[in-house]
Design a protein around this motif. Structure first.
Motif, PDB file in Angstrom:
ATOM      1  N   ARG A 119      33.253  26.385   1.702  1.00  0.00           N
ATOM      2  CA  ARG A 119      33.009  27.831   1.619  1.00  0.00           C
ATOM      3  C   ARG A 119      32.595  28.224   0.208  1.00  0.00           C
ATOM      4  N   GLU A 120      33.329  27.720  -0.768  1.00  0.00           N
ATOM      5  CA  GLU A 120      33.007  28.068  -2.163  1.00  0.00           C
ATOM      6  C   GLU A 120      31.648  27.503  -2.560  1.00  0.00           C
ATOM      7  N   ALA A 121      31.403  26.243  -2.187  1.00  0.00           N
ATOM      8  CA  ALA A 121      30.138  25.591  -2.567  1.00  0.00           C
ATOM      9  C   ALA A 121      28.935  26.309  -1.949  1.00  0.00           C
ATOM     10  N   LEU A 122      29.072  26.727  -0.691  1.00  0.00           N
ATOM     11  CA  LEU A 122      27.925  27.325   0.007  1.00  0.00           C
ATOM     12  C   LEU A 122      27.668  28.763  -0.416  1.00  0.00           C
ATOM     13  N   LYS A 123      28.677  29.395  -1.027  1.00  0.00           N
ATOM     14  CA  LYS A 123      28.426  30.738  -1.575  1.00  0.00           C
ATOM     15  C   LYS A 123      27.308  30.678  -2.608  1.00  0.00           C
ATOM     16  N   GLY A 124      27.255  29.567  -3.352  1.00  0.00           N
ATOM     17  CA  GLY A 124      26.259  29.432  -4.403  1.00  0.00           C
ATOM     18  C   GLY A 124      24.978  28.737  -3.976  1.00  0.00           C
ATOM     19  N   SER A 125      24.941  28.190  -2.756  1.00  0.00           N
ATOM     20  CA  SER A 125      23.712  27.509  -2.311  1.00  0.00           C
ATOM     21  C   SER A 125      23.483  27.780  -0.830  1.00  0.00           C
ATOM     22  N   PRO A 126      23.054  29.008  -0.550  1.00  0.00           N
ATOM     23  CA  PRO A 126      22.902  29.420   0.857  1.00  0.00           C
ATOM     24  C   PRO A 126      21.930  28.539   1.633  1.00  0.00           C
ATOM     25  N   GLU A 127      20.955  27.916   0.948  1.00  0.00           N
ATOM     26  CA  GLU A 127      19.979  27.081   1.681  1.00  0.00           C
ATOM     27  C   GLU A 127      20.669  25.869   2.322  1.00  0.00           C
ATOM     28  N   ALA A 128      21.724  25.363   1.679  1.00  0.00           N
ATOM     29  CA  ALA A 128      22.450  24.214   2.253  1.00  0.00           C
ATOM     30  C   ALA A 128      23.217  24.600   3.516  1.00  0.00           C
ATOM     31  N   ALA A 129      23.471  25.910   3.665  1.00  0.00           N
ATOM     32  CA  ALA A 129      24.234  26.388   4.822  1.00  0.00           C
ATOM     33  C   ALA A 129      23.372  26.574   6.069  1.00  0.00           C
ATOM     34  N   GLN A 130      22.062  26.363   5.942  1.00  0.00           N
ATOM     35  CA  GLN A 130      21.159  26.573   7.083  1.00  0.00           C
ATOM     36  C   GLN A 130      21.133  25.313   7.943  1.00  0.00           C
ATOM     37  N   PHE A 131      21.788  25.388   9.081  1.00  0.00           N
ATOM     38  CA  PHE A 131      21.838  24.274  10.018  1.00  0.00           C
ATOM     39  C   PHE A 131      20.861  24.510  11.176  1.00  0.00           C
ATOM     40  N   THR A 132      20.334  23.425  11.709  1.00  0.00           N
ATOM     41  CA  THR A 132      19.569  23.490  12.958  1.00  0.00           C
ATOM     42  C   THR A 132      20.202  22.496  13.923  1.00  0.00           C
ATOM     43  N   TRP A 133      20.737  23.024  15.014  1.00  0.00           N
ATOM     44  CA  TRP A 133      21.319  22.171  16.062  1.00  0.00           C
ATOM     45  C   TRP A 133      20.248  21.958  17.121  1.00  0.00           C
ATOM     46  N   ARG A 134      20.241  20.778  17.728  1.00  0.00           N
ATOM     47  CA  ARG A 134      19.145  20.432  18.637  1.00  0.00           C
ATOM     48  C   ARG A 134      19.648  19.745  19.903  1.00  0.00           C
ATOM     49  N   ALA A 135      18.874  19.910  20.952  1.00  0.00           N
ATOM     50  CA  ALA A 135      19.110  19.161  22.190  1.00  0.00           C
ATOM     51  C   ALA A 135      17.761  18.912  22.848  1.00  0.00           C
ATOM     52  N   THR A 136      17.700  17.853  23.640  1.00  0.00           N
ATOM     53  CA  THR A 136      16.484  17.527  24.398  1.00  0.00           C
ATOM     54  C   THR A 136      16.865  17.379  25.861  1.00  0.00           C
ATOM     55  N   THR A 137      16.134  18.069  26.714  1.00  0.00           N
ATOM     56  CA  THR A 137      16.438  18.053  28.148  1.00  0.00           C
ATOM     57  C   THR A 137      15.282  17.444  28.920  1.00  0.00           C
TER      58      THR A 137
END
Lengths: 185, 185
Positions: free
Chosen positions: A20-38
């Motif tokens: 939480r503390e680390a990502l306050k200063g680097s919001p780009e690292a907090a951007q996740f993309t979850w994926r699935a293939t059907t």
């Protein structure tokens, strides 16, 4: 007597607080993309695989690939090769709230002994069948009921559940609208 | 040349059309309750089982019990014993739209050869971590991309996908709000 140091729900809360503390200063690292293939199998039967995702600025991978079957039950004239797609929403909701309860309990020094959730989704299938255009396609409502055995008062347990709900990704995704774009490649 | 009689996507459309007509006259039979039960394992790891549901005025059961693990990945300091809860929403969404495409194609006399969906959900994890109260907990947006091989024009294939989206239970559940009640027994 249980002391706070001996509380162990298996959640590394310190790592989450550090993140939480680390990502306050680097919001780009907090951007996740979850994926699935059907992949369509036959009829309404499909197979979905989940393996990779993106986060902390890099491609990531689950330890194992997970495979999920979806189908309709026999009462819908299908083969019931897996649960229905809408039931997957209940799996996500109950597991999200349950994991959250363990995390919040760890942070509050509450030892859990057992947590069980039952979740029910009310669905009027006239919507998806096109039988009544006033009926929505999705759930009319969902109810989650927790049975929790823990070293805590009923009041503290209810507060745990409330805090888990407040931080739940899936609770938010179901109770608030999300933009979904569907395209043909 | 393919004729409409020889189209077979494995969907019993006549049964669905019959159900639509039957349920117009008996809305109580259209009230389904889908269920899941989640048991906490350790940390944010849980196991969810799906077996029974209610519909057509009676208790129903899937042919088999399905069991689903949920956890957090190792980058969240967890053991990655299963996919994350929020990934289950992608499983439900892509499988729902895929099954719908097969149903609509059958109804429109379009033979499918293959359907594959890739789905991506954008998630800013500062929300669930409590790092920024302006960031929502759920997905910021979801994108589904279909690759479809079928005896049809690109235009007809796009119309198939659009109709599937229009009738999708999960698309509705994610794009519109649903009431979710969470209680402690």
């Amino acid at each position: 007597m249980t002391t706070i140091d001996s509380i162990d729900n298996g959640v590394n809360v310190q790592a989450l607080l550090d993140a939480r503390e680390a990502l306050k200063g680097s919001p780009e690292a907090a951007q996740f993309t979850w994926r699935a293939t059907t992949r369509w199998e036959n009829g309404v039967h499909s197979t979905t695989t989940v393996k990779n995702f993106f986060g902390l600025g890099a491609e990531q991978t689950h330890k194992a690939e997970s495979v999920f079957a979806a189908d309709h039950p026999e009462v819908f004239a299908a083969e019931d090769n897996g649960i229905t797609p809408i039931e997957y929403l209940l799996v996500g909701l109950a597991s999200c709230l349950t994991g959250g309860i363990a995390s919040v309990a760890q942070n509050r020094g509450i030892q859990l002994r057992s947590v069980e959730a039952t979740v029910e989704g009310a669905h009027d299938i006239r919507g998806i069948l096109g039988a009544d255009s006033d009926v929505r396609n999705g759930y009319n409502g969902i109810k989650v009921t927790f049975n929790i055995d823990a070293d805590a008062s009923k009041e503290d347990i209810e507060a745990l559940v409330a805090q888990s709900q407040k931080r739940s990704a899936v609770f938010d995704a179901l109770t608030n609208p999300t933009d979904v774009t569907v395209e043909v490649a």
